[in-house]
Design an enzyme around this catalytic site. Structure first.
Site, mmCIF file in Angstrom:
data_model
loop_
_atom_site.group_PDB
_atom_site.id
_atom_site.type_symbol
_atom_site.label_atom_id
_atom_site.label_comp_id
_atom_site.label_asym_id
_atom_site.label_seq_id
_atom_site.Cartn_x
_atom_site.Cartn_y
_atom_site.Cartn_z
ATOM 1 N N ARG A 133 81.518 55.932 19.278
ATOM 2 C CA ARG A 133 80.506 56.022 20.344
ATOM 3 C C ARG A 133 80.732 54.925 21.381
ATOM 4 O O ARG A 133 80.533 55.131 22.578
ATOM 5 C CB ARG A 133 79.089 55.911 19.746
ATOM 6 C CG ARG A 133 78.674 57.188 19.008
ATOM 7 C CD ARG A 133 77.621 56.945 17.966
ATOM 8 N NE ARG A 133 76.336 56.560 18.534
ATOM 9 C CZ ARG A 133 75.374 55.969 17.825
ATOM 10 N NH1 ARG A 133 75.557 55.683 16.538
ATOM 11 N NH2 ARG A 133 74.249 55.672 18.395
ATOM 12 N N LYS A 178 67.866 50.886 24.794
ATOM 13 C CA LYS A 178 67.354 51.867 25.773
ATOM 14 C C LYS A 178 66.120 52.592 25.232
ATOM 15 O O LYS A 178 65.116 52.723 25.926
ATOM 16 C CB LYS A 178 68.427 52.908 26.130
ATOM 17 C CG LYS A 178 69.700 52.340 26.716
ATOM 18 C CD LYS A 178 70.654 53.426 27.175
ATOM 19 C CE LYS A 178 71.142 54.349 26.083
ATOM 20 N NZ LYS A 178 72.047 53.734 25.102
ATOM 21 N N ARG A 219 70.480 47.284 11.550
ATOM 22 C CA ARG A 219 69.043 46.983 11.419
ATOM 23 C C ARG A 219 68.207 48.261 11.595
ATOM 24 O O ARG A 219 67.235 48.475 10.887
ATOM 25 C CB ARG A 219 68.647 45.929 12.464
ATOM 26 C CG ARG A 219 67.307 45.258 12.137
ATOM 27 C CD ARG A 219 66.972 44.155 13.107
ATOM 28 N NE ARG A 219 66.936 44.641 14.473
ATOM 29 C CZ ARG A 219 67.049 43.859 15.548
ATOM 30 N NH1 ARG A 219 67.238 42.562 15.405
ATOM 31 N NH2 ARG A 219 66.987 44.353 16.755
ATOM 32 N N ARG A 265 75.902 60.523 31.084
ATOM 33 C CA ARG A 265 76.861 59.755 30.287
ATOM 34 C C ARG A 265 78.274 59.886 30.837
ATOM 35 O O ARG A 265 79.181 59.219 30.340
ATOM 36 C CB ARG A 265 76.839 60.266 28.852
ATOM 37 C CG ARG A 265 76.198 59.273 27.869
ATOM 38 C CD ARG A 265 76.101 59.967 26.541
ATOM 39 N NE ARG A 265 76.041 59.112 25.406
ATOM 40 C CZ ARG A 265 74.920 58.929 24.686
ATOM 41 N NH1 ARG A 265 73.795 59.472 25.067
ATOM 42 N NH2 ARG A 265 74.962 58.186 23.615
HETATM 43 P P1 AMP Z 1 72.151 58.855 21.575
HETATM 44 O O1 AMP Z 1 70.947 59.164 20.772
HETATM 45 O O2 AMP Z 1 71.864 58.748 23.045
HETATM 46 O O3 AMP Z 1 72.933 57.700 21.051
HETATM 47 O O4 AMP Z 1 73.109 60.133 21.471
HETATM 48 C C1 AMP Z 1 73.587 60.569 20.219
HETATM 49 C C2 AMP Z 1 74.729 61.537 20.449
HETATM 50 O O5 AMP Z 1 74.274 62.685 21.151
HETATM 51 C C3 AMP Z 1 75.882 61.001 21.262
HETATM 52 O O6 AMP Z 1 76.776 60.221 20.512
HETATM 53 C C4 AMP Z 1 76.493 62.285 21.763
HETATM 54 O O7 AMP Z 1 77.245 62.923 20.778
HETATM 55 C C5 AMP Z 1 75.291 63.155 22.037
HETATM 56 N N1 AMP Z 1 74.789 62.960 23.395
HETATM 57 C C6 AMP Z 1 73.592 62.442 23.767
HETATM 58 N N2 AMP Z 1 73.456 62.432 25.088
HETATM 59 C C7 AMP Z 1 74.591 62.944 25.577
HETATM 60 C C8 AMP Z 1 75.084 63.163 26.888
HETATM 61 N N3 AMP Z 1 74.357 62.848 27.960
HETATM 62 N N4 AMP Z 1 76.301 63.708 27.032
HETATM 63 C C9 AMP Z 1 77.026 64.036 25.981
HETATM 64 N N5 AMP Z 1 76.650 63.834 24.709
HETATM 65 C C10 AMP Z 1 75.437 63.292 24.511
#
Ligand code: AMP
Length: 289
Positions: free
Chosen positions: A150, A13, A126, A88
Site C-alpha cells: 500500500r 486521515k 496499534r 488516489r
Molecule cells: P483505505 O481504507 O483508504 O486504506 O483503502 C483500502 C484499500 O481500498 C486500498 O488499499 C485500495 O485497495 C482500495 N481503495 C480505496 N480507495 C481507493 C481509491 N481511491 N482508488 C483505488 N483503490 C482504492
C-alpha cells in the site's frame, strides 16, 4: 465545505475525518470503507475489489470514480463532504475535477497529512490491536506485507497528487506527526481561512473573472464620479461670456470683466467737481440780481 484529505495509509486521515464530521456536520466519503462494505455485501464491485484490496493494490480508477460519482449525488452530501482515500491517482483527480465542475461545485481545500513512513507500521499495528480489543474484524490488508504494498502504491500513484494540487494553489500541508488534537486544530485553522476566501462558484478562472469584474466596476464608478464632479465645478465657475443688456435690448455676448477695485481714494466731499459747478452757478445768479 468540500475537502480532500491526502496522506499515506496510517497518516490519520480517517481519525481526522471523523472529527470534521462531528464539527462541521458534513459526511466522510471513504472509498476504502465503501469498498469494504461492497466486499462484505458481496456486490459485483465487492467481488471485483476483494482480492485487489487484500493484496494492497489499487482498485481500477473507473470503479472508484463511479462509486464517488454516485455517492456525491446523495442528499446527505449536499452540505459538503470530506474525501478520505480518494482521489488516489491523477486520473481520479481529473475525474473528480470534471464531476465537480459539471455540478458547479468547488473544493475548499486539499489537506496533506505529512508523516514519517517509519511510524506507519507502528500505527497500523496499534489499529489492529485496538480493533481486536473492540471485537471488530481486522482488515485483510492491515498486515506488514500488505502495508508495504500500500505504501508502494501511495508513493508511486498518490504522492504525485501533492504536486497536482499544489500546482493549482489548493494544497495545504499539516504535520501529521503532531498529537491528534494539534493536527485537528491545524486543520481547523486552514478551514477557517478557506471559509473567508471569496467563493466564486466554479473555478479559479471564475474567481479571476469576478476580480476583473470588480476592477472594471470600480473603474466605471470612479469615471462617473469624475464626470459629475466636473459638471458641478462647471456650474460653480463664473461664466466667461454673458449677455450684455443695452438700451436697445439684449445684445450680443460680451466678455464679463471682473469689477476692478479702484485703489484711488475717494475725493474729499467739498472738492468734488459737481459741488464746485453748483457754487459757480449760484454766484452768477446772485451777480445778475
Ligand atoms: P483505505 O481504507 O483508504 O486504506 O483503502 C483500502 C484499500 O481500498 C486500498 O488499499 C485500495 O485497495 C482500495 N481503495 C480505496 N480507495 C481507493 C481509491 N481511491 N482508488 C483505488 N483503490 C482504492
Amino acid at each position: 465545505m468540500r475537502l480532500i484529505l491526502l496522506g499515506p495509509p496510517g497518516a490519520g486521515k480517517g481519525t481526522q475525518a471523523q472529527r470534521l464530521v462531528e464539527k462541521y456536520g458534513i459526511v466522510q466519503l471513504s472509498t476504502g470503507d465503501m469498498l469494504r462494505a461492497a466486499v462484505a455485501a458481496g456486490t459485483p464491485v465487492g467481488i471485483q475489489a476483494r482480492e485487489i484490496m487484500a493484496r494492497g493494490e489499487l482498485v481500477p480508477d473507473a470503479v472508484v470514480v463511479a462509486i464517488i460519482a454516485d455517492r456525491i449525488e446523495q442528499p446527505d452530501a449536499r452540505k459538503g463532504f470530506i474525501l478520505d482515500g480518494f482521489p488516489r491517482t491523477e486520473a481520479q483527480a481529473e475525474a473528480l475535477g470534471k464531476l465537480l465542475h459539471q455540478k458547479g461545485l468547488d473544493l475548499d481545500a486539499v489537506i496533506e497529512l505529512k508523516v514519517d513512513e517509519s511510524i506507519l507500521l507502528h500505527r497500523v499495528e496499534r489499529r489492529v490491536a485496538e480493533m481486536t480489543a473492540r471485537g471488530e474484524a481486522v482488515r485483510a490488508d492491515d498486515n506488514a506485507e500488505s502495508l508495504k504494498k500500500r505504501l508502494d502504491a501511495y508513493r508511486a500513484q498518490t504522492a504525485p497528487l501533492v504536486h497536482f494540487y499544489a500546482g493549482k494553489g489548493m494544497l495545504r500541508t499539516v504535520d501529521g506527526m503532531e498529537p491528534i488534537d494539534d493536527v485537528t486544530s491545524a486543520i481547523g485553522r486552514i478551514l477557517a481561512e478557506a471559509a473567508f476566501r471569496p467563493k466564486a462558484a466554479g473555478s479559479a478562472a471564475k474567481r479571476g473573472q469576478a476580480a476583473a469584474k470588480t476592477k472594471s466596476g470600480a473603474k466605471a464608478k470612479s469615471k462617473a464620479k469624475l464626470a459629475s464632479k466636473t459638471k458641478k465645478a462647471a456650474k460653480k465657475a463664473p461664466k466667461k461670456a454673458v449677455k450684455k443688456v443695452t438700451r436697445k435690448g439684449v445684445s450680443k455676448t460680451a466678455k464679463k470683466t471682473p469689477k476692478k477695485v479702484s485703489k484711488k481714494k475717494p475725493a474729499p466731499r467739498g472738492k468734488s467737481k459737481s459741488r464746485r459747478a453748483g457754487k459757480k452757478v449760484r454766484r452768477a445768479r446772485k451777480a445778475r440780481k
